[in-house]
Design a protein around this motif. Structure first.
Motif, PDB file in Angstrom:
ATOM      1  N   ASP A  69       0.802  -1.220   0.000  1.00 51.12           N
ATOM      2  CA  ASP A  69       0.000   0.000   0.000  1.00 51.12           C
ATOM      3  C   ASP A  69       0.840   1.279   0.000  1.00 51.12           C
ATOM      4  OD1 ASP A  69       0.915  -0.113   2.613  1.00 51.12           O
ATOM      5  OD2 ASP A  69      -1.062   0.118   3.526  1.00 51.12           O
ATOM      6  N   ALA A  70       2.141   1.159   0.163  1.00 51.72           N
ATOM      7  CA  ALA A  70       3.017   2.335   0.126  1.00 51.72           C
ATOM      8  C   ALA A  70       3.486   2.654  -1.291  1.00 51.72           C
ATOM      9  CB  ALA A  70       4.236   2.109   1.011  1.00 51.72           C
ATOM     10  N   ILE A  71       3.173   1.801  -2.240  1.00 49.45           N
ATOM     11  CA  ILE A  71       3.618   2.012  -3.623  1.00 49.45           C
ATOM     12  C   ILE A  71       2.714   3.032  -4.297  1.00 49.45           C
ATOM     13  CG2 ILE A  71       4.054   0.933  -5.854  1.00 49.45           C
ATOM     14  CD1 ILE A  71       4.595  -1.686  -4.357  1.00 49.45           C
ATOM     15  N   TYR A  72       3.335   4.033  -4.901  1.00 47.39           N
ATOM     16  CA  TYR A  72       2.656   5.149  -5.548  1.00 47.39           C
ATOM     17  C   TYR A  72       1.794   4.672  -6.725  1.00 47.39           C
ATOM     18  CZ  TYR A  72       2.345   9.544  -8.226  1.00 47.39           C
ATOM     19  OH  TYR A  72       1.919  10.643  -8.928  1.00 47.39           O
ATOM     20  N   CYS A  73       0.538   5.035  -6.727  1.00 46.53           N
ATOM     21  CA  CYS A  73      -0.378   4.818  -7.858  1.00 46.53           C
ATOM     22  C   CYS A  73      -0.358   3.406  -8.430  1.00 46.53           C
ATOM     23  CB  CYS A  73      -0.083   5.822  -8.968  1.00 46.53           C
ATOM     24  SG  CYS A  73      -0.557   7.493  -8.549  1.00 46.53           S
ATOM     25  N   GLU A  74      -0.363   2.426  -7.559  1.00 43.38           N
ATOM     26  CA  GLU A  74      -0.471   1.028  -7.997  1.00 43.38           C
ATOM     27  C   GLU A  74       0.642   0.580  -8.955  1.00 43.38           C
ATOM     28  OE1 GLU A  74      -2.763  -1.038  -6.602  1.00 43.38           O
ATOM     29  OE2 GLU A  74      -3.282   0.703  -5.390  1.00 43.38           O
ATOM     30  N   ARG A  75       1.795   1.216  -8.880  1.00 47.12           N
ATOM     31  CA  ARG A  75       2.928   0.766  -9.698  1.00 47.12           C
ATOM     32  C   ARG A  75       3.423  -0.577  -9.168  1.00 47.12           C
ATOM     33  NH1 ARG A  75       4.903   6.269 -11.081  1.00 47.12           N
ATOM     34  NH2 ARG A  75       3.244   6.960 -12.461  1.00 47.12           N
ATOM     35  N   ASP A  76       4.415  -1.168  -9.834  1.00 43.58           N
ATOM     36  CA  ASP A  76       4.883  -2.511  -9.481  1.00 43.58           C
ATOM     37  C   ASP A  76       5.936  -2.540  -8.378  1.00 43.58           C
ATOM     38  OD1 ASP A  76       3.231  -3.676 -11.351  1.00 43.58           O
ATOM     39  OD2 ASP A  76       4.719  -3.538 -12.950  1.00 43.58           O
ATOM     40  N   TYR A  77       6.566  -1.412  -8.087  1.00 44.61           N
ATOM     41  CA  TYR A  77       7.655  -1.407  -7.120  1.00 44.61           C
ATOM     42  C   TYR A  77       7.827  -0.011  -6.538  1.00 44.61           C
ATOM     43  CZ  TYR A  77      10.595   1.325 -10.209  1.00 44.61           C
ATOM     44  OH  TYR A  77      11.100   2.351 -10.967  1.00 44.61           O
ATOM     45  N   LEU A  78       8.602   0.044  -5.468  1.00 48.99           N
ATOM     46  CA  LEU A  78       9.100   1.320  -4.960  1.00 48.99           C
ATOM     47  C   LEU A  78      10.576   1.140  -4.654  1.00 48.99           C
ATOM     48  CD1 LEU A  78       9.670   1.164  -1.647  1.00 48.99           C
ATOM     49  CD2 LEU A  78       7.204   1.377  -1.547  1.00 48.99           C
ATOM     50  N   SER A  79      11.312   2.240  -4.668  1.00 53.81           N
ATOM     51  CA  SER A  79      12.729   2.146  -4.313  1.00 53.81           C
ATOM     52  C   SER A  79      13.157   3.390  -3.546  1.00 53.81           C
ATOM     53  CB  SER A  79      13.610   1.953  -5.547  1.00 53.81           C
ATOM     54  OG  SER A  79      13.640   3.110  -6.340  1.00 53.81           O
ATOM     55  N   VAL A  80      14.113   3.155  -2.650  1.00 50.67           N
ATOM     56  CA  VAL A  80      14.708   4.220  -1.844  1.00 50.67           C
ATOM     57  C   VAL A  80      16.219   4.070  -1.980  1.00 50.67           C
ATOM     58  CG1 VAL A  80      14.985   5.169   0.489  1.00 50.67           C
ATOM     59  CG2 VAL A  80      12.808   4.096  -0.179  1.00 50.67           C
ATOM     60  N   ARG A  81      16.869   5.116  -2.477  1.00 51.60           N
ATOM     61  CA  ARG A  81      18.329   5.093  -2.597  1.00 51.60           C
ATOM     62  C   ARG A  81      18.894   6.166  -1.678  1.00 51.60           C
ATOM     63  NH1 ARG A  81      22.544   7.538  -4.867  1.00 51.60           N
ATOM     64  NH2 ARG A  81      21.317   9.053  -6.014  1.00 51.60           N
ATOM     65  N   LEU A  82      19.801   5.744  -0.800  1.00 52.18           N
ATOM     66  CA  LEU A  82      20.462   6.666   0.121  1.00 52.18           C
ATOM     67  C   LEU A  82      21.927   6.773  -0.261  1.00 52.18           C
ATOM     68  CD1 LEU A  82      19.038   5.337   3.507  1.00 52.18           C
ATOM     69  CD2 LEU A  82      18.102   7.136   2.050  1.00 52.18           C
ATOM     70  N   ASP A  83      22.396   7.982  -0.423  1.00 46.60           N
ATOM     71  CA  ASP A  83      23.809   8.250  -0.683  1.00 46.60           C
ATOM     72  C   ASP A  83      24.402   8.729   0.634  1.00 46.60           C
ATOM     73  OD1 ASP A  83      26.286   9.060  -1.577  1.00 46.60           O
ATOM     74  OD2 ASP A  83      25.532  10.535  -3.002  1.00 46.60           O
ATOM     75  N   LEU A  84      25.313   7.947   1.194  1.00 46.27           N
ATOM     76  CA  LEU A  84      25.859   8.220   2.521  1.00 46.27           C
ATOM     77  C   LEU A  84      27.321   8.628   2.452  1.00 46.27           C
ATOM     78  CD1 LEU A  84      24.518   4.954   4.165  1.00 46.27           C
ATOM     79  CD2 LEU A  84      23.412   7.185   4.201  1.00 46.27           C
ATOM     80  N   LYS A  85      27.703   9.571   3.290  1.00 49.64           N
ATOM     81  CA  LYS A  85      29.113   9.908   3.452  1.00 49.64           C
ATOM     82  C   LYS A  85      29.559   9.336   4.791  1.00 49.64           C
ATOM     83  CE  LYS A  85      32.540  13.532   3.512  1.00 49.64           C
ATOM     84  NZ  LYS A  85      32.829  14.946   3.384  1.00 49.64           N
ATOM     85  N   ILE A  86      30.672   8.611   4.770  1.00 50.05           N
ATOM     86  CA  ILE A  86      31.163   8.021   6.012  1.00 50.05           C
ATOM     87  C   ILE A  86      32.468   8.682   6.418  1.00 50.05           C
ATOM     88  CG2 ILE A  86      29.953   5.835   5.713  1.00 50.05           C
ATOM     89  CD1 ILE A  86      32.526   4.593   4.720  1.00 50.05           C
ATOM     90  N   SER A  87      32.691   8.724   7.706  1.00 47.76           N
ATOM     91  CA  SER A  87      33.878   9.379   8.256  1.00 47.76           C
ATOM     92  C   SER A  87      35.094   8.457   8.172  1.00 47.76           C
ATOM     93  CB  SER A  87      33.629   9.760   9.719  1.00 47.76           C
ATOM     94  OG  SER A  87      33.551   8.585  10.506  1.00 47.76           O
ATOM     95  N   GLU A  88      36.227   9.002   8.489  1.00 46.13           N
ATOM     96  CA  GLU A  88      37.469   8.221   8.515  1.00 46.13           C
ATOM     97  C   GLU A  88      37.370   7.080   9.537  1.00 46.13           C
ATOM     98  OE1 GLU A  88      41.104   6.938   7.380  1.00 46.13           O
ATOM     99  OE2 GLU A  88      40.058   8.621   6.464  1.00 46.13           O
ATOM    100  N   ALA A  89      36.827   7.371  10.710  1.00 45.48           N
ATOM    101  CA  ALA A  89      36.679   6.340  11.749  1.00 45.48           C
ATOM    102  C   ALA A  89      35.753   5.219  11.276  1.00 45.48           C
ATOM    103  CB  ALA A  89      36.150   6.958  13.038  1.00 45.48           C
ATOM    104  N   GLU A  90      34.680   5.583  10.589  1.00 43.54           N
ATOM    105  CA  GLU A  90      33.747   4.579  10.071  1.00 43.54           C
ATOM    106  C   GLU A  90      34.396   3.746   8.970  1.00 43.54           C
ATOM    107  OE1 GLU A  90      29.609   6.998  10.916  1.00 43.54           O
ATOM    108  OE2 GLU A  90      30.801   7.490   9.151  1.00 43.54           O
ATOM    109  N   ARG A  91      35.202   4.395   8.135  1.00 41.76           N
ATOM    110  CA  ARG A  91      35.915   3.640   7.085  1.00 41.76           C
ATOM    111  C   ARG A  91      36.857   2.617   7.708  1.00 41.76           C
ATOM    112  NH1 ARG A  91      37.734   8.515   3.657  1.00 41.76           N
ATOM    113  NH2 ARG A  91      39.720   7.476   3.786  1.00 41.76           N
ATOM    114  N   LYS A  92      37.529   2.993   8.778  1.00 36.59           N
ATOM    115  CA  LYS A  92      38.420   2.049   9.459  1.00 36.59           C
ATOM    116  C   LYS A  92      37.628   0.908  10.091  1.00 36.59           C
ATOM    117  CE  LYS A  92      42.160   5.272  10.423  1.00 36.59           C
ATOM    118  NZ  LYS A  92      42.863   6.046  11.423  1.00 36.59           N
ATOM    119  N   LEU A  93      36.477   1.237  10.681  1.00 33.87           N
ATOM    120  CA  LEU A  93      35.639   0.230  11.325  1.00 33.87           C
ATOM    121  C   LEU A  93      35.239  -0.875  10.349  1.00 33.87           C
ATOM    122  CD1 LEU A  93      33.825  -0.634  13.817  1.00 33.87           C
ATOM    123  CD2 LEU A  93      32.018   0.703  12.715  1.00 33.87           C
TER     124      LEU A  93
END
Length: 173
Positions: A69-93
């Motif tokens: 029921d969250a799909i817009y206008c009875e289309r076949d799918y929905l998608s969510v794309r997140l572009d994330l920036k990670i810190s130096e500490a997170e890259r090491k992790l």
């Protein structure tokens, strides 16, 4: 970890929308952001999309993925794309050499009004032999208590017109 961009396709009231959370004229993500708008403009849908994308990876967010029921206008799918920036500490992790990650969550309608199927798609720029490592890195990052935080506050979502309540709430008539 900071969200740089959110791309929604066929999600609730959004047929296609790209929301940039970067400071103007830079590629630096905002530290804090607030979504303000009238009822029905998609503020909650936007935030629930972010939580759904993270929740498909880990239970730490205690969120829900989407249903048909969250799909817009009875289309076949929905998608969510997140572009994330990670810190130096997170890259090491996560032992990762780039400062950017992408999450692509998809919900595919599967007949009727059922729940459909949820997928976490690996970005096309990731080579096939690195897909498992990429998914493991995302899960490790999102499971870390040191890195991920989403605050979602919607105090008047269900306020009744007959009996309003809240801090110093006054209705004008």
């Amino acid at each position: 970890m900071k969200i740089r961009k959110i791309e929604l396709k066929n999600v609730k009231c959004f047929s296609k929308e790209i929301i940039s959370l970067e400071k103007e004229n830079t590629e630096e993500p905002l530290s804090v952001c607030a979504f303000v708008g009238a009822n029905g403009t998609g503020k909650s849908a936007l935030l629930k999309s972010v939580v759904a994308a993270f929740s498909v990876l880990t239970d730490n967010y205690q969120g829900e993925t989407f249903a048909n029921d969250a799909i817009y206008c009875e289309r076949d799918y929905l998608s969510v794309r997140l572009d994330l920036k990670i810190s130096e500490a997170e890259r090491k992790l996560i032992d990762y050499d780039r400062n950017q990650l992408e999450i692509l969550y998809q919900h595919i309608r599967t007949g009727g009004d059922g729940d459909g199927e949820d997928y976490l798609a690996v970005p096309s720029k990731i080579e096939e032999e690195q897909e498992d490592r990429y998914a493991q890195a995302l899960m490790k990052l999102l499971d870390s208590e040191e890195t991920a935080l989403i605050m979602y506050y919607d105090p008047f979502r269900f306020v009744s017109d007959q009996n309003p309540s809240g801090p110093n709430l006054q209705l004008s008539t």
